[in-house]
Write an enzyme that holds these catalytic residues in place. Structure first.
Site, short mmCIF file in Angstrom:
data_model
loop_
_atom_site.label_atom_id
_atom_site.label_comp_id
_atom_site.label_asym_id
_atom_site.label_seq_id
_atom_site.Cartn_x
_atom_site.Cartn_y
_atom_site.Cartn_z
N ALA A 20 7.64 -2.87 -9.85
CA ALA A 20 7.96 -2.66 -8.37
C ALA A 20 6.92 -1.83 -7.68
O ALA A 20 6.93 -0.79 -7.95
CB ALA A 20 9.54 -2.30 -8.22
N GLY A 23 3.19 0.81 -3.05
CA GLY A 23 1.87 1.30 -2.61
C GLY A 23 1.53 2.65 -2.72
O GLY A 23 0.57 3.25 -2.32
N GLY A 24 2.45 3.40 -3.43
CA GLY A 24 2.55 4.95 -3.58
C GLY A 24 1.93 5.25 -5.02
O GLY A 24 1.72 4.13 -5.81
N ASP A 26 3.38 6.73 -7.36
CA ASP A 26 4.34 6.50 -8.49
C ASP A 26 4.30 5.30 -9.17
O ASP A 26 4.17 5.21 -10.27
CB ASP A 26 5.84 7.06 -8.21
CG ASP A 26 5.94 8.72 -7.57
OD1 ASP A 26 5.21 9.27 -8.18
OD2 ASP A 26 6.45 8.91 -6.70
N SER A 27 4.59 4.35 -8.29
CA SER A 27 4.52 3.11 -8.91
C SER A 27 3.22 2.38 -9.43
O SER A 27 2.95 1.74 -9.95
CB SER A 27 5.32 2.12 -7.67
OG SER A 27 4.57 2.11 -6.70
N LEU A 46 7.81 -5.66 -2.10
CA LEU A 46 8.49 -6.30 -0.95
C LEU A 46 8.06 -6.10 0.31
O LEU A 46 8.26 -4.84 0.63
CB LEU A 46 10.05 -6.18 -1.23
CG LEU A 46 10.73 -6.61 -2.45
CD1 LEU A 46 11.98 -6.30 -2.38
CD2 LEU A 46 10.71 -7.86 -2.60
N CYS A 114 19.02 0.33 0.25
CA CYS A 114 17.72 -0.47 0.00
C CYS A 114 17.64 -0.61 -1.62
O CYS A 114 17.50 -1.62 -2.08
CB CYS A 114 16.69 0.52 0.62
SG CYS A 114 14.91 -0.34 0.09
N CYS A 210 11.95 5.29 5.73
CA CYS A 210 10.59 4.87 6.12
C CYS A 210 10.75 3.97 7.28
O CYS A 210 9.67 3.83 7.74
CB CYS A 210 10.14 3.84 4.81
SG CYS A 210 11.35 2.55 4.40
#
Length: 367
Positions: A20, A23-24, A26-27, A46, A114, A210
Site C-alpha cells: 500500500a 507516496g510517502g 514509509d511506504s 488509492l 480510513c 490529510c
C-alpha cells in the site's frame, strides 16, 4: 541492510507482495525492502481525494503529487504500480462522517475510519484479487505470531507507534497484513530511503487529517454542511448562561481557548457539547475528570477479562483500567476523554482491541 521479515512461509522469491503506497517515505521504503527480497512486488495507491490546493501541498497523502511520487518510486524499483480511484468511497465513509460527527458534538478520528475502511478493507480485497500472499504497509506497528495466531503490537519506536489508529483491524485482516517497519525507528527508515536512492527520503510526513488542506476543520464542516454554523449559548454546569457561541463545530471537549468568557474565578474548559440544544457546557478543569466510558462497536483482538491499560487519545499514555461489560472503568480519573474518540486497550505492548467512546461518566458525579 536491516533484517526485515515479511513473515512469509517458504521461499520468498516465489511469493507476491502487494504494498500500500501513499507516496510517502514509509511506504516507499516498504516497497523497496519487499523488492529486495526477490518477491514479485506490486505497488497499489488509492486516490482518496483531490481537493484543489491539497494536491500539491507538502504533508498531504493519497492525492496529486503523492501519487506521482509513488509511481516514481515504483519506476525506480522496476515494479508495477496501480492507482485506484476511491474518492467517492472515501467521501462517504470518512469525510462525510467527519462532518456529521462534529455536528453531533463529538470529536471524530478520521484516520481510524480510513484505515478500517478504504485502506484495509478495500486494499485487502484488491491485494487478494491480484493474487498476493500478503499486503504490506508502512505503519509503525508490529505483527507478532503468538500461540493463537497473529497479534498486533505497538511499534518499537514510541514516538512513531500507530497502534491507536489500527485498533479496528480484524483478526482476518491481521492474518494477511504485514508491517515491516514496526521494529525500526523513523530515523533509520529515512536512512534506508537515502541509501536506496529514493527521492522521497527527505519528504515531510503526512498530516493527521490529510483532507483538511489548511487545518480549518470547522471551515470544512461548514462547506459540507452549510447549516452547521448555528449559534447557541455557553452555559455552566448548572445551566446558567455565561455567553454565546457561533456554532458547536468550533469546539471540542477539553478546549480552553476561544470561549471569550472573562471574570471567572478559575479557567473554564469545554466539558460537554449538547448538539440538540446547541449548548456548549463549560466548567473548571476538575469537571473534565472521567471515571468511566461506555464503548460501542468493540473490536476484540485478545482477552479483555483481566487488568489492562487504555489509551483514549493518540498521544496519551496508556492508563490502568478494566472492562466491565461495555464500560471502560479507569483505575484513576482520566482527562481528555470525549465522545467520538477511540479507546484502545492493551496488555503490555499487545493491542487487545478497542471501541468508540459513546458516553462518559464524570468522576465528580461518580464521587
Amino acid at each position: 541492510m536491516d533484517d526485515v521479515d515479511f513473515q512469509l512461509a517458504g521461499p520468498v522469491g516465489s511469493r507476491r507482495i502487494v504494498v500500500a503506497m501513499s507516496g510517502g517515505v514509509d511506504s516507499s521504503v516498504v516497497a523497496a525492502l519487499a523488492a529486495r527480497t526477490g518477491a514479485e512486488t506490486i505497488g497499489v495507491t488509492l486516490q482518496l481525494y483531490d481537493h484543489g490546493e491539497a494536491v500539491g501541498r507538502a504533508g498531504a497523502c493519497c492525492a496529486g503529487r503523492d501519487i506521482r511520487d509513488a509511481r516514481a518510486v515504483c519506476d525506480r524499483l522496476g515494479i508495477a504500480h496501480y492507482v485506484f480511484d476511491h474518492e467517492s468511497r472515501f467521501r462517504e465513509t470518512v469525510v462525510d462522517r467527519f462532518a456529521d460527527e462534529y455536528l453531533a458534538g463529538r470529536t471524530p478520528i478520521p484516520c481510524v475510519q480510513c484505515n478500517t475502511g478504504p485502506k484495509f478493507t478495500d486494499l485487502l480485497q484488491m491485494a487478494r484479487e491480484l493474487g498476493a500472499d500478503c499486503l504490506a504497509t508502512g505503519h509503525y506497528v508490529r505483527r507478532v505470531v503468538g500461540p493463537q495466531g497473529a497479534e498486533l503490537h505497538r511499534g518499537a519506536d514510541p514516538a512513531r507507534d500507530q497502534s491507536y489508529f489500527l485498533f479496528g483491524t480484524t483478526q482476518e485482516q491481521l492474518d494477511f497484513l504485514r508491517f515491516p517497519l514496526g521494529p525500526l525507528p523513523k530515523a533509520r527508515v529515512r536512512e534506508l530511503a537515502a541509501d536506496m536512492g529514493l527521492a522521497v527520503a527527505g519528504k515531510p510526513d503526512s498530516q493527521d487529517i490529510c483532507f483538511v488542506p489548511d487545518g480549518d476543520y470547522a471551515g470544512l464542516v461548514k462547506k459540507l454542511r452549510p447549516d452547521a454554523d448555528t449559534a447557541g449559548d455557553i452555559v455552566d454546569l448548572g445551566g446558567r448562561k455565561l455567553g454565546e457561541h457561533r456554532g458547536i463545530i468550533h469546539f471540542t471537549v477539553g478546549q480552553r481557548r476561544g470561549l471569550e468568557i472573562g471574570g471567572t474565578a478559575e479557567p473554564l474548559y469545554v466539558v460537554r457539547l449538547d448538539a440538540e440544544t446547541k449548548r456548549v457546557v463549560v466548567g473548571p478543569r476538575a469537571a473534565l475528570a472521567v471515571a468511566a466510558a461506555r464503548l460501542t462497536d468493540l473490536n476484540r483482538l485478545g482477552p479483555l477479562d483481566g487488568p489492562l491499560t487504555a489509551k483514549v487519545r493518540s498521544m496519551a499514555k496508556p492508563v490502568p483500567a478494566r472492562m466491565i461489560g461495555e464500560r471502560l472503568v479507569f483505575d484513576m480519573p482520566e482527562y481528555g476523554v470525549a465522545p467520538g474518540q477511540a479507546a484502545v486497550l492493551y496488555a503490555g505492548d499487545r493491542v487487545l482491541g478497542g471501541g468508540w467512546i459513546a458516553e462518559t461518566e464524570a468522576a465528580l458525579a461518580a464521587a
